[in-house]
Design a protein around this motif. Sequence first.
Motif, PDB file in Angstrom:
ATOM      1  N   ASP A 222     -20.039  14.274  12.329  1.00 49.71           N
ATOM      2  CA  ASP A 222     -19.813  12.928  12.857  1.00 49.71           C
ATOM      3  C   ASP A 222     -18.342  12.518  12.749  1.00 49.71           C
ATOM      4  O   ASP A 222     -17.820  11.826  13.611  1.00 49.71           O
ATOM      5  N   SER A 223     -17.696  12.938  11.662  1.00 46.69           N
ATOM      6  CA  SER A 223     -16.321  12.459  11.457  1.00 46.69           C
ATOM      7  C   SER A 223     -15.320  13.323  12.220  1.00 46.69           C
ATOM      8  O   SER A 223     -15.508  14.535  12.390  1.00 46.69           O
ATOM      9  N   PHE A 224     -14.250  12.665  12.663  1.00 49.42           N
ATOM     10  CA  PHE A 224     -13.201  13.380  13.400  1.00 49.42           C
ATOM     11  C   PHE A 224     -12.592  14.478  12.532  1.00 49.42           C
ATOM     12  O   PHE A 224     -12.334  15.589  13.008  1.00 49.42           O
ATOM     13  N   LEU A 225     -12.404  14.142  11.252  1.00 54.04           N
ATOM     14  CA  LEU A 225     -11.737  15.091  10.359  1.00 54.04           C
ATOM     15  C   LEU A 225     -12.506  16.411  10.272  1.00 54.04           C
ATOM     16  O   LEU A 225     -11.924  17.495  10.371  1.00 54.04           O
ATOM     17  N   ALA A 226     -13.818  16.304  10.108  1.00 56.62           N
ATOM     18  CA  ALA A 226     -14.629  17.530  10.023  1.00 56.62           C
ATOM     19  C   ALA A 226     -14.678  18.243  11.374  1.00 56.62           C
ATOM     20  O   ALA A 226     -14.645  19.479  11.432  1.00 56.62           O
ATOM     21  N   ARG A 227     -14.716  17.456  12.454  1.00 53.46           N
ATOM     22  CA  ARG A 227     -14.741  18.071  13.799  1.00 53.46           C
ATOM     23  C   ARG A 227     -13.445  18.837  14.077  1.00 53.46           C
ATOM     24  O   ARG A 227     -13.460  19.914  14.661  1.00 53.46           O
ATOM     25  N   ALA A 228     -12.347  18.253  13.614  1.00 48.27           N
ATOM     26  CA  ALA A 228     -11.052  18.939  13.808  1.00 48.27           C
ATOM     27  C   ALA A 228     -11.073  20.281  13.078  1.00 48.27           C
ATOM     28  O   ALA A 228     -10.519  21.273  13.568  1.00 48.27           O
ATOM     29  N   GLN A 229     -11.751  20.307  11.937  1.00 48.22           N
ATOM     30  CA  GLN A 229     -11.834  21.573  11.194  1.00 48.22           C
ATOM     31  C   GLN A 229     -12.766  22.574  11.890  1.00 48.22           C
ATOM     32  O   GLN A 229     -12.577  23.781  11.761  1.00 48.22           O
ATOM     33  N   VAL A 230     -13.750  22.047  12.622  1.00 43.64           N
ATOM     34  CA  VAL A 230     -14.616  22.949  13.414  1.00 43.64           C
ATOM     35  C   VAL A 230     -13.735  23.698  14.422  1.00 43.64           C
ATOM     36  O   VAL A 230     -13.791  24.935  14.535  1.00 43.64           O
ATOM     37  N   VAL A 231     -12.895  22.954  15.115  1.00 41.45           N
ATOM     38  CA  VAL A 231     -12.004  23.567  16.109  1.00 41.45           C
ATOM     39  C   VAL A 231     -11.038  24.542  15.422  1.00 41.45           C
ATOM     40  O   VAL A 231     -10.793  25.656  15.893  1.00 41.45           O
ATOM     41  N   GLU A 232     -10.540  24.104  14.290  1.00 45.57           N
ATOM     42  CA  GLU A 232      -9.600  24.938  13.533  1.00 45.57           C
ATOM     43  C   GLU A 232     -10.254  26.246  13.086  1.00 45.57           C
ATOM     44  O   GLU A 232      -9.639  27.319  13.159  1.00 45.57           O
TER      45      GLU A 232
END
Lengths: 472, 341
Positions: A222-232
């Motif tokens: 849900d959070s942008f921070l965790a989503r950014a890490q998914v992409v990373e």
Amino acid sequence: MNIDKIADIASWLFLAYGLIISIGYMTTAFFSFLEIRDYKRKYNFQDEFPLLQSSNLPKISILAPAYNEANNVVNNLKSLLTLNYPVYDIIIINDGSKDDTLLKLIENFDLEPTAFLGNPALETKKVRGIYNSKNLAFKNLKVIDKINGGKADSLNAGINYCDNELICCIDVDCILETDALLKLVKPFLHNKEKVIASGGVIRVANSCKVEDGRIVEVKLPDSFLARAQVVEYFRAFLMGRMAWSRLDGLLLISGAFGIFDKKTAIEAGGYNTKTVGEDMELLVRMRRFMREKKIKYTVGFVPDPLCWTEVPDKWRILHRQRNRWTRGTVETLWIHRKMLFNPKYKILGLLSMPYWLFFEWMAPIIELIGIIYFIFLIVFDAVDYRVLGIFLVVVYTFAILFSVTALFFEEYSFQQYKKPKYILKLITTVLLEPLLYHPFIMWASIKGNIDIITGRNQWGEMSKKGLSQNTD
Amino acid sequence: MPELYDYIFNEKNWVLRFNMICSVVFLLMILFTVVLILRSRIYKIIEEKKTARYQELLNDFVGTYIFEEDEDFKARIDSFRLNYLKGNFEQEIAIKIILNFAENLKGESREKAISLFYEWKLLEKLRAELNSSKWHRKAKAIHTCCSLQIWELSHLIEPFLNSSKTEVRQQALLYFIHRSPEDPLNFLDKIEFDITLWEQIFIQYELQNNYKGDIPDFSPYLKHTLNSVKIFAMKIIAEFNQFENSPNILPFIEDENENLRQYAIECLIELQEPAALGLLKGNFALETSSVQYTIIEYISKLGSSEDFEDIQKFISQCDWINRLKYYKNSKILTPEIISFS
């Protein structure tokens, strides 16, 4: 030399660095694509059933260090006990927990102390006791209780007292797929050369639905921070490591999930307890050891989603993690500096190590220098805003292109995020990530470098919410 | 657009021009990749639906053909082929469905399912795949031939026993085990490449689960030129309890090759052959660490506690793995733990 001349030279240097890094990334993307394609073709028509029935599979010992894991250790261990693999055992290393981790293990798994041999191969903090279960259902479980010495020290204790030829080092709070071992062991079965290690892809488990210690529904965080890490993580695993695996130049197998040849790990000296990047350092040392002994070997990598971990969803915790990763990289590069540009180490010395030096360690430093240089230009009123504008557009579009390519690889390979809305969310994350996430990561890396210079070299506390809560 | 083109290409500063071109190229590539992602997602959804539709159609047809008596089925088969099996995609699904039926049925029903394969002229497709330059197509085609027991293409498959591509070679090995009515491993004489552990596991599985003939004597493969085949022979001799081959294994415990010595000892442990005890005890001090490890296991299982104590002094204090092995096996061998510092 006037200011214009200096600005010219600096601009050229930045441009050259940018070009080299872009070519490097494009090359890794190309090799990753080939590797993923071949992997899919290899395993798309044959089942793994014969492996499960075989008595010839290498035996594996799973080593899971636990420090203050009283809340999750029992559930996590129960899920580890149900993995699909013919012969494996689990060794939990209680690293001097201050909570009742050990007590919970003893009570839930009917443990009793057993005699053990002293003076082991790898030096560790004092082992207070080794426990086996009286219950035959848990006969493949062993618990080592020792004085606190950190993750590397715990893993060394596990290596000392495990029985099997392969060791699988994991984080106890990770969730493994049931066939994770069966898949990760494949490189050991396929190669004619000795395989010293095999790594797998780590996936982000935040927001995923977890039941009985298993991921039952993959959800985008849900959070942008965790989503950014998914992409990373897509970029790091599906692009970076797949490419290095194809070139046999892999330098890092994640500490969260990897299999190693026990004998080679011991001969190379085990985990280095003096570095915070013990996972990378061990693999580099093992590879260096094999090369120096002139033994032919290889390192495998499996792109299947096998291990799920909870990534930091607070900026403060993420900062600590990235700070630590940077320090680990610097320490490993320093310890093994002899390998850099050394043709004796072939691809490791001539390509992998220089890549890590220039593009992993130095990239944030160069970025910082770039920012300082920009301020310098503003001060001397030497900024051509047209050039600046177009330069920022190039950098931004390239960053987006690289991430979008990683998304494509995920879509092409395993497509874990099945809902169509996830694709749109991920694309939005990709667009925002260079603006909101990347500068923060860059700063955490710079801080890591500063910390290593100033001698602040702590592991740093990594508080996690716990995946067993995600059951709704 | 023409203004943008003019702006970029009339720019005199070439660095600026280069950057602008890069931006446009990257932007186009981003759009292309996003379209590719969306297309791939949509394509997968459509393909899944199409596959499900064809699978249903084929399941119905094959099921009816197998379980219903109909004189005029020949015409229906031809008509089905002409109407529904035109392309590669449809033919692949047809092969998959026939494979499913063949795997789950026995006797006449199975034969009927396989006969459809010929009626639909899918053999030609397999022939084409075997002659293709793509290794994954060849491997898949051999897998199909093996599962449907299509032996008439064996002349095309035989050269793949020495294919440089592991996956093709592995499928060829499994094909020839299936094919042999009585000598399932005779293909081993034709191979020139070492067999991997993966291949060994699959060959053994086929021998134990799918091979219908008598289990042959595996000892001739102990004379093979490849060490991996010799090791595999030892493993299956142990697995199939061919005790009579113990004398043929014994010479390997003095072989130059460390792996052969180790696997020979492991095989003798499985066969519970005590004849090597004296020799192994004698060789222990001079052996490599890995072989010593296996000898410790041998002596703890087939020797006496005196034999076990005799070798203790030859274990190096630096060799932790062997010290630990000795310690653990000593606990099994004697109730009171042998002191070991």
